[in-house]
Design a protein around this motif. Sequence first.
Motif, short mmCIF file in Angstrom:
data_model
loop_
_atom_site.label_atom_id
_atom_site.label_comp_id
_atom_site.label_asym_id
_atom_site.label_seq_id
_atom_site.Cartn_x
_atom_site.Cartn_y
_atom_site.Cartn_z
N LEU A 142 0.83 -1.21 0.00
CA LEU A 142 0.00 0.00 0.00
C LEU A 142 0.86 1.26 0.00
CD1 LEU A 142 -2.80 -1.10 2.51
CD2 LEU A 142 -3.02 -0.78 0.05
N GLU A 143 1.98 1.20 0.71
CA GLU A 143 2.91 2.34 0.70
C GLU A 143 3.51 2.55 -0.69
OE1 GLU A 143 4.64 2.45 5.27
OE2 GLU A 143 5.52 1.04 3.85
N GLU A 144 3.86 1.46 -1.34
CA GLU A 144 4.44 1.52 -2.68
C GLU A 144 3.43 2.07 -3.70
OE1 GLU A 144 4.93 -1.58 -6.29
OE2 GLU A 144 5.28 -2.38 -4.29
N LEU A 145 2.18 1.62 -3.58
CA LEU A 145 1.14 2.07 -4.50
C LEU A 145 0.73 3.52 -4.25
CD1 LEU A 145 -1.22 -1.07 -4.47
CD2 LEU A 145 0.27 -0.34 -6.34
N ARG A 146 1.04 4.02 -3.06
CA ARG A 146 0.56 5.33 -2.62
C ARG A 146 -0.98 5.38 -2.62
NH1 ARG A 146 4.57 9.10 -2.24
NH2 ARG A 146 6.56 8.60 -3.25
N LEU A 147 -1.55 4.25 -2.29
CA LEU A 147 -3.00 4.13 -2.18
C LEU A 147 -3.41 4.62 -0.78
CD1 LEU A 147 -5.86 3.15 -2.86
CD2 LEU A 147 -5.09 0.80 -2.44
N PRO A 148 -4.21 5.67 -0.68
CA PRO A 148 -4.64 6.14 0.66
C PRO A 148 -5.27 5.00 1.45
CG PRO A 148 -5.25 7.73 -1.03
CD PRO A 148 -4.77 6.50 -1.76
N ALA A 149 -4.83 4.83 2.68
CA ALA A 149 -5.32 3.71 3.49
C ALA A 149 -5.42 4.10 4.95
CB ALA A 149 -4.39 2.50 3.34
N MET A 150 -6.39 3.51 5.62
CA MET A 150 -6.53 3.68 7.06
C MET A 150 -6.52 2.28 7.68
SD MET A 150 -6.76 5.70 9.62
CE MET A 150 -6.91 7.17 8.62
N VAL A 151 -5.60 2.06 8.61
CA VAL A 151 -5.46 0.76 9.24
C VAL A 151 -6.41 0.66 10.42
CG1 VAL A 151 -3.87 -0.80 10.43
CG2 VAL A 151 -3.06 0.61 8.52
N VAL A 152 -7.14 -0.44 10.48
CA VAL A 152 -8.02 -0.73 11.62
C VAL A 152 -7.24 -1.65 12.54
CG1 VAL A 152 -10.28 -1.59 12.35
CG2 VAL A 152 -10.02 -0.55 10.08
N GLY A 153 -6.46 -1.06 13.43
CA GLY A 153 -5.64 -1.88 14.33
C GLY A 153 -4.33 -1.21 14.66
N GLY A 154 -3.61 -1.82 15.57
CA GLY A 154 -2.35 -1.29 16.06
C GLY A 154 -2.27 -1.58 17.56
N PRO A 155 -1.39 -0.90 18.28
CA PRO A 155 -0.51 0.18 17.81
C PRO A 155 0.71 -0.36 17.08
CG PRO A 155 -0.12 -0.25 20.13
CD PRO A 155 -1.26 -1.15 19.73
N GLY A 156 1.24 0.49 16.17
CA GLY A 156 2.43 0.13 15.43
C GLY A 156 2.19 -0.95 14.39
N HIS A 157 3.28 -1.38 13.74
CA HIS A 157 3.28 -2.46 12.76
C HIS A 157 2.53 -2.09 11.46
CE1 HIS A 157 4.99 -5.15 15.79
NE2 HIS A 157 4.10 -4.65 16.63
N HIS A 158 2.32 -0.77 11.23
CA HIS A 158 1.67 -0.41 9.97
C HIS A 158 2.45 0.68 9.22
CE1 HIS A 158 -0.06 2.93 12.34
NE2 HIS A 158 -0.49 2.02 13.20
N GLY A 159 3.78 0.69 9.43
CA GLY A 159 4.64 1.57 8.67
C GLY A 159 4.23 3.03 8.77
N ALA A 160 4.18 3.68 7.60
CA ALA A 160 3.80 5.09 7.55
C ALA A 160 2.30 5.28 7.40
CB ALA A 160 4.52 5.77 6.38
N LEU A 161 1.56 4.18 7.32
CA LEU A 161 0.11 4.28 7.16
C LEU A 161 -0.54 4.73 8.48
CD1 LEU A 161 -0.63 0.96 5.21
CD2 LEU A 161 -0.15 3.23 4.26
N PRO A 162 -1.54 5.59 8.42
CA PRO A 162 -2.24 5.99 9.65
C PRO A 162 -3.15 4.87 10.12
CG PRO A 162 -3.27 7.01 7.74
CD PRO A 162 -2.05 6.31 7.23
N GLY A 163 -3.47 4.86 11.41
CA GLY A 163 -4.33 3.81 11.94
C GLY A 163 -5.15 4.26 13.13
N VAL A 164 -6.24 3.54 13.36
CA VAL A 164 -7.08 3.74 14.55
C VAL A 164 -7.09 2.40 15.29
CG1 VAL A 164 -9.34 4.37 15.43
CG2 VAL A 164 -8.48 5.46 13.34
N TRP A 165 -6.77 2.42 16.58
CA TRP A 165 -6.64 1.15 17.30
C TRP A 165 -7.28 1.22 18.68
CZ3 TRP A 165 -3.49 1.15 21.77
CH2 TRP A 165 -2.70 2.30 21.96
#
Length: 338
Positions: A142-165
Amino acid sequence: MTKRVTIADVAKKAGLSKGAVSYALNGQPGVSETTRQRVLRLALEMGWHPNSAAKALSGARAGAFGLVLARPASTLGIEPFFMKLISGMESAMASSQTALLLQVVPDHAAEIAVYRRWWAERRVDGVFLIDLCRDDPRVPVLEELRLPAMVVGGPGHHGALPGVWIDDTSAMVMVMEYLAALRHRRIARVGGVPGMLHTELRTEAFDSVAGRLGLEWSVTISTDYSPEQGAQVTRRLLSSAAPPTAIVYDNDVMAVAGVSVAHEMGVRVPADLSIMAWDDSVLCEITHPPLTAVSRDSTAYGAQVAAKLLALLNGEVVTEVEETPPRLVVRGSTARPG
């Protein structure tokens, strides 16, 4: 075959240039609001739909977010968490007229292929990534594609992608300390799919607290979240020479299945066995006895995730957000061991 209605057809009917109609349909400046509304009404009457290939070339928004789930469809149909999460997403997306594109796939490789296809065709403006894992292969893609993404989970382990956990670690500590306060010394956990970050965090917290409290015995047994496997594991645990006095289940449907097995085997709940469910639901309320459960507002969770993805698309800076911590709802399925 019925001919596809084009922008040229709408322009001819409206008596406008194709450029003016394109501006109106894509929400771009260059036409008055009156003209825009007239073109939108006319396009709707004529049955015009945007062409995904043309949309990709023009850079216009697709008007949809994607959610790909690498889980068995049978599990999704019976687990209330997903229905609540999706309803929350839909409620937050409704005001922007953004649709949800849902696809169920067998594994992460198939999920990644869907992301690549959707983004190449501009079928979606962004995606929700769910069931985060440690060293998750989907994150770098997803980072390579530059596809906007929101991670459902965490904390951490999702690189530069934003997330809600949600803090699964603290919730498991709360569960274990409550059962220990009731004098339970033999506690089992019927867990979810190993490898998923939230499952691993719960397992680590379960083991850590069991060690800190000096429990006589504790164990986690992994499942696929289905009621069938929940029932099988419960039957095995209760058939052992020294069965647990309390069982914690990683979802509500397995907990309900556990109660059924206990009744079948003549084990009284809660006199002989305390049962706790993760993710409170109507199922927990109507089961006899009603189940003590970890409660979180999954609908609000979904709404928060969707609102953050919309904000990201609108150019706002979105990073990592912690949702409201879960709480313990005590009902009739837990008590001191007999």
